[in-house]
Design a protein around this motif. Structure first.
Motif, short mmCIF file in Angstrom:
data_model
loop_
_atom_site.label_atom_id
_atom_site.label_comp_id
_atom_site.label_asym_id
_atom_site.label_seq_id
_atom_site.Cartn_x
_atom_site.Cartn_y
_atom_site.Cartn_z
N ALA A 82 20.42 34.78 23.81
CA ALA A 82 21.08 33.49 24.06
C ALA A 82 22.40 33.68 24.78
O ALA A 82 22.71 32.97 25.75
N SER A 83 23.20 34.66 24.34
CA SER A 83 24.52 34.81 24.96
C SER A 83 24.39 35.32 26.40
O SER A 83 25.19 34.97 27.26
N GLN B 62 25.88 33.25 29.66
CA GLN B 62 26.82 33.89 30.57
C GLN B 62 26.21 34.20 31.94
O GLN B 62 26.83 34.86 32.77
N ARG B 63 25.04 33.68 32.19
CA ARG B 63 24.25 34.02 33.37
C ARG B 63 25.02 33.89 34.68
O ARG B 63 24.92 34.73 35.56
N HIS B 64 25.78 32.80 34.82
CA HIS B 64 26.41 32.50 36.12
C HIS B 64 27.83 33.06 36.25
O HIS B 64 28.45 32.94 37.31
N LEU B 65 28.38 33.65 35.19
CA LEU B 65 29.79 34.02 35.21
C LEU B 65 30.12 35.09 36.24
O LEU B 65 31.24 35.13 36.76
N GLN C 87 15.25 29.19 24.99
CA GLN C 87 16.30 29.39 26.00
C GLN C 87 17.51 28.56 25.65
O GLN C 87 17.40 27.41 25.19
N SER C 88 18.67 29.14 25.84
CA SER C 88 19.92 28.48 25.50
C SER C 88 20.04 27.12 26.20
O SER C 88 19.93 27.03 27.42
#
Length: 475
Positions: free
Chosen positions: A124-125, A129-132, A182-183
């Motif tokens: 989940a985390s 944070q996928r786009h960071l 999915q988050s």
């Protein structure tokens, strides 16, 4: 077995090759994991070579090595702390008995639930944070983000191994489901609320890694006491990796505060508008972010009174933080603990059976630990001569779970009217305008040694490398 075998398809220190059925099952899950990573892992990172630490042993004196690795080629694996054949259960109704190497039938459902819930937080985390990486304030910070991402992926592997090895078909199905939720997904969200929140910017990321990864520290520490020995050994090694995640959060906020204080001193102002105009994040905005992430995180500990918590403890499934250092009888029957409730518009304490209040015990341990770090942030402001101090809000503020859910409470612990909450919510929690302003600062800076204008450089680099080291190679 402390060293890790990297010659196998799945690196491990659990003699995986001796259990061909388990090995085939996990090798069947592995491509699904890689597909998940490609679909919702760190965006645009496929060909980057990142200066990552990789576990090479579970010896605390030399457990990791550093080197540039393509993240997609990172060797995720299965690592457990060394076992102790004489280990005994040291709390609950089974205190004094030998620790379990297999799952007792009567605790099967509860253990599976604990492992699945922990396992669900890890991917989940990464999704949150996928786009960071697209808005990193420096190459140093980008590397730290990617280190956290690969280690959360490895912590997922840790739980999936337990599910496959000890829970048969049910475990295999749960392992598949960990990649299907999915988050933030409306139809199939992650299990816990905090892991469905967006992490829209780096200030939120630093708050998340400080507070929410600290929840992970306390939950993993409680599981490291478990009578189920494979779970205890797994989570003990996960804690070794988790420490860096909290460091990223604590040092990240310290660096934001350092830069903000510098701008305030240069301009000789504490006016948030002027601080923002100079490209730094004003202290009231940082405080609102803190209030939000702190309150969302303490909800992760669950209801203040919980029969499940009592069952998990008495059964030996989940202990307290640092159980071995406590001086009571480790059975807790007949003992009480104070929890909060609102009665007639007043916030009051009441005594309840401690076994039913173990979520609150763990929450209070977390709060004490969190406040110490916020104190260290305030030292940054103090050193810079800034009189403002960050404050941890009251634990009844903005709660969505347990007896305090939905109570309108100010950060300083006053029960307030609906009208006052509505009027002052924008003082206490981040507003759309706050998010828009912070987002406006999030331009990507990835030249070695360069940093975005809203954050100070770190005091030192990773693994004794210089701050301007090429932590990420963009191929």
């Amino acid at each position: 077995m402390s060293t890790i075998n990297y010659s196998e398809k799945i690196p491990n220190n659990v003699n995986l090759g001796e259990d061909r059925t388990l090995q085939r099952a996990l090798e069947g899950w592995q491509p699904n994991f890689i597909n998940w990573w490609d679909d919702v892992g760190p965006e645009g990172s496929t060909n980057h070579e990142v200066y990552l630490r990789t576990a090479v042993s579970v010896d605390p004196n030399g457990w990791a090595q550093f080197g540039h690795v393509k993240m997609r080629d990172y060797r995720w694996g299965i690592f457990l702390n060394p076992g102790d054949a004489n280990r005994e259960i040291h709390f609950g109704d089974h205190k004094g008995e030998k620790a379990w190497q297999d799952v007792p039938g009567e605790h099967r459902a509860n253990l599976r639930r604990i492992i699945v819930t922990q396992g669900d937080t890890e991917p989940a985390s990464v999704e949150q944070q996928r786009h960071l990486g697209l808005t990193a304030p420096s190459m140093y910070d980008l590397r730290n983000l990617f280190q956290i991402n690969v280690e959360e992926g490895r912590h997922l592997w840790a739980m999936v191994y337990l599910l496959h090895k000890h829970f048969g078909r049910d475990g295999r199905e749960e392992a598949e489901a960990l990649l299907q939720r999915q988050s933030g997904d409306e139809n199939n969200p992650r299990i816990l609320g905090a892991f469905n929140e967006k992490t829209p910017d780096w200030l939120a990321f630093f708050m998340f890694t400080y507070f929410t990864d600290r929840d992970g520290k306390f939950q993993l520490s409680a599981l490291a006491e478990s009578a189920f020995d494979p779970l205890a050994r797994t989570t003990k090694f996960m804690l070794t990796e988790e420490a860096h995640h909290m460091f990223v959060g604590e040092s990240g906020i310290s660096r934001v505060l350092s830069r903000t204080a510098q701008v305030m001193n240069d301009l000789k102002t504490d006016d948030p508008a002027k601080v923002r105009a100079a490209g730094a994040i004003d202290l009231p905005t940082i405080q609102r972010y803190l209030n939000f992430h702190y309150s969302v995180t303490i909800d992760l500990f669950g209801a203040d009174q919980s029969s499940n918590a009592a069952t998990f403890y008495s059964s030996g499934l989940k202990g307290r933080y640092e159980e071995g250092k406590r001086t009571d009888d480790h059975v807790l029957k007949g003992q009480t603990y104070k929890v909060l409730e609102v009665r007639d518009g007043q916030l009051l304490e009441k005594d309840v059976p401690m076994l039913n209040a173990l979520n609150e015990v763990l929450r209070d341990d977390f709060i004490k630990d969190s406040m110490a770090g916020v104190g260290r942030w305030n030292k940054v402001l103090e050193k810079a001569g800034i009189p403002t101090r960050l404050v941890v809000p009251h634990k009844a503020f903005n709660r969505q779970i347990g007896a305090l859910a939905g109570i309108k409470m100010s950060p300083d612990g006053r029960v307030v009217s609906e009208a006052e909450w509505t009027a002052r919510k924008a003082e206490w929690l981040p507003t759309p305008e706050d998010f828009a302003f912070v987002a406006s600062l999030m331009g990507r800076v990835v030249d070695p040694g360069k940093f975005a204008g809203w954050i100070a450089p770190p005091v030192m680099g990773i693994n004794r490398q210089p701050v301007d080291f090429e932590y990420v190679r963009f191929n």
